[in-house]
Design a protein around this motif. Structure first.
Motif, mmCIF file in Angstrom:
data_model
loop_
_atom_site.group_PDB
_atom_site.id
_atom_site.type_symbol
_atom_site.label_atom_id
_atom_site.label_comp_id
_atom_site.label_asym_id
_atom_site.label_seq_id
_atom_site.Cartn_x
_atom_site.Cartn_y
_atom_site.Cartn_z
ATOM 1 N N GLY A 131 -14.160 -42.078 -8.761
ATOM 2 C CA GLY A 131 -12.796 -42.525 -8.721
ATOM 3 C C GLY A 131 -12.202 -42.298 -7.520
ATOM 4 O O GLY A 131 -11.304 -43.228 -7.042
ATOM 5 N N LEU A 169 -13.505 -44.646 -4.763
ATOM 6 C CA LEU A 169 -12.837 -45.815 -5.013
ATOM 7 C C LEU A 169 -11.531 -46.175 -4.647
ATOM 8 O O LEU A 169 -11.194 -47.098 -3.957
ATOM 9 N N ILE A 170 -10.777 -45.255 -5.013
ATOM 10 C CA ILE A 170 -9.461 -45.483 -4.888
ATOM 11 C C ILE A 170 -9.116 -45.374 -3.380
ATOM 12 O O ILE A 170 -8.336 -46.285 -2.583
ATOM 13 N N ALA A 203 -10.625 -48.561 -1.651
ATOM 14 C CA ALA A 203 -9.575 -49.606 -1.949
ATOM 15 C C ALA A 203 -8.301 -49.727 -1.232
ATOM 16 O O ALA A 203 -8.086 -50.981 -0.881
ATOM 17 N N ILE A 230 -9.642 -47.112 -12.783
ATOM 18 C CA ILE A 230 -11.031 -47.463 -12.519
ATOM 19 C C ILE A 230 -11.624 -47.923 -13.730
ATOM 20 O O ILE A 230 -11.421 -47.115 -14.781
ATOM 21 N N ALA A 274 -12.350 -51.490 -9.183
ATOM 22 C CA ALA A 274 -10.945 -50.530 -8.624
ATOM 23 C C ALA A 274 -9.776 -51.446 -8.897
ATOM 24 O O ALA A 274 -9.783 -52.732 -8.563
#
Length: 350
Positions: free
Chosen positions: A5, A8-9, A12, A53, A67
């Motif tokens: 997570g 990905l954040i 993103a 997520i 995301a």
């Protein structure tokens, strides 16, 4: 999963900033292509609302992490704006956006394709459970009749350990998801795992209208939580006699959980509970002669210490309230009959 997570954040946000700069001089079609260069569809296996997520399992079996950012457009089955809180495990979703890795997507749009008609929010499959078990969830109207439908707890061999009904907490005649709660007392399992089995009420009795949902559970067979009810001078400074308040005790697992709860009550408040102003009106050294629960009625017979030197209508009322509420925490008990050495008529008199 938490590390995924975070990655990905961060990825993103970086990708979104870079894409925004690229879009400044792009045509609408080019912006659409940048934003929507991949589409994935699958079943939701996890929703991390705190990290925004969603993890899905695609038809191929591959897991993809999606995301959600502030620019992501979320739509429900009717194409109305939704939030991530409307997405549940086992829902089917379609996501369009930019691939940040072979198994990761920065979503420009997420659409809920379908939502299960029954969703269990507590307990989870991997959360050890004990009796009595509190259950919460959501179900569409066709599961209910008169705001209830049955739930059974079984062991791994599908032997029944306990049964009760879930109850809707909002108007149940709806095609939308309606929240429900239940508390189920169950006997000691002989297996480490078991099942929660939900059946729709189905008043018609027709097989074609039957619905069943099974959820695997893991038993915590070495302990159980019970509530015991005492008076409390802080919570009830006026001492209204009938007002008693629960405190939770963790005790060794026993099949006779009702008797065990009364035994805890007869011990009186612990030292810690006394510092929180709990106190009892029940005499010391009271013993349980017998306790039976049948057809919703708990019949408890106690030794004569219960009403020895007891005077005053308020104290008598408080004693009855402590015993009654401690037993009525269990869904199998709707009424309590108290006796002393077999007598019911001349006991606990003011």
């Amino acid at each position: 999963m938490a590390l995924i997570g975070v990655i990905l954040i961060i990825g993103a946000n970086t990708l979104w900033q870079n894409r925004s700069r690229l879009m400044d001089n792009s045509s609408p079609q080019e912006r659409a292509n940048i934003r929507m260069n991949k589409t994935v569809t699958g079943t939701v296996t996890e929703v991390m609302t705190s990290a925004n997520i969603i993890t899905i399992r695609e038809a191929s079996g591959r897991e993809t992490h999606i995301a959600i950012v502030s620019e992501t457009k979320l739509l429900d089955e009717k194409n109305k704006t939704a939030t991530i809180n409307a997405i549940y495990k086992e829902s089917t979703i379609e996501a369009k956006g930019e691939a940040t890795a072979t198994n990761a997507l920065l979503a420009g749009e997420v659409r809920i394709v379908s939502t299960p008609s029954l969703i269990i929010t507590s307990p989870t499959e991997h959360e050890p459970v004990r009796s009595p078990l509190a259950i919460t969830g959501l179900a569409t109207g066709p599961w209910y009749f008169e705001a209830t439908f049955p739930v059974t707890i079984t062991d791994a061999d599908h032997r029944s350990l306990g049964q009760h009904y879930v109850t809707a907490t909002e108007e149940w005649m709806s095609e939308s998801l309606v929240p429900f709660t239940a508390t189920v007392e169950f006997s000691q399992p002989k297996t480490k795992t078991g099942y929660l089995i939900f059946k729709n009420a189905n008043p018609s009795g027709l097989p074609e209208h039957e619905k069943t949902f099974e959820m695997p559970i893991v038993f915590e067979a070495d302990a159980a939580n019970v509530k015991v009810f005492f008076n409390n001078s802080e919570l009830d400074p006026a001492f209204l006699c009938t007002k008693v308040f629960p405190t939770t005790r963790t005790i060794p697992w026993t099949e006779g959980i009702g008797r065990a709860a009364i035994e805890e009550l007869l011990k009186g408040p612990t030292n810690e509970e006394k510092t929180m102003d709990y106190f009892t009106n029940i005499n010391p050294n009271v013993r349980i002669n017998s306790l039976t629960i049948e057809n919703g009625i708990a019949r408890i017979d106690l030794s004569d210490e219960l009403d020895r030197n007891v005077g005053g209508s308020c104290r008598v009322t408080a004693i009855r309230a402590q015993i009654t509420e401690t037993l009525k925490q269990f869904p199998t008990v709707q009424q309590v009959v108290i006796s002393i050495n077999g007598r019911t008529e001349d006991i606990l008199q003011p």
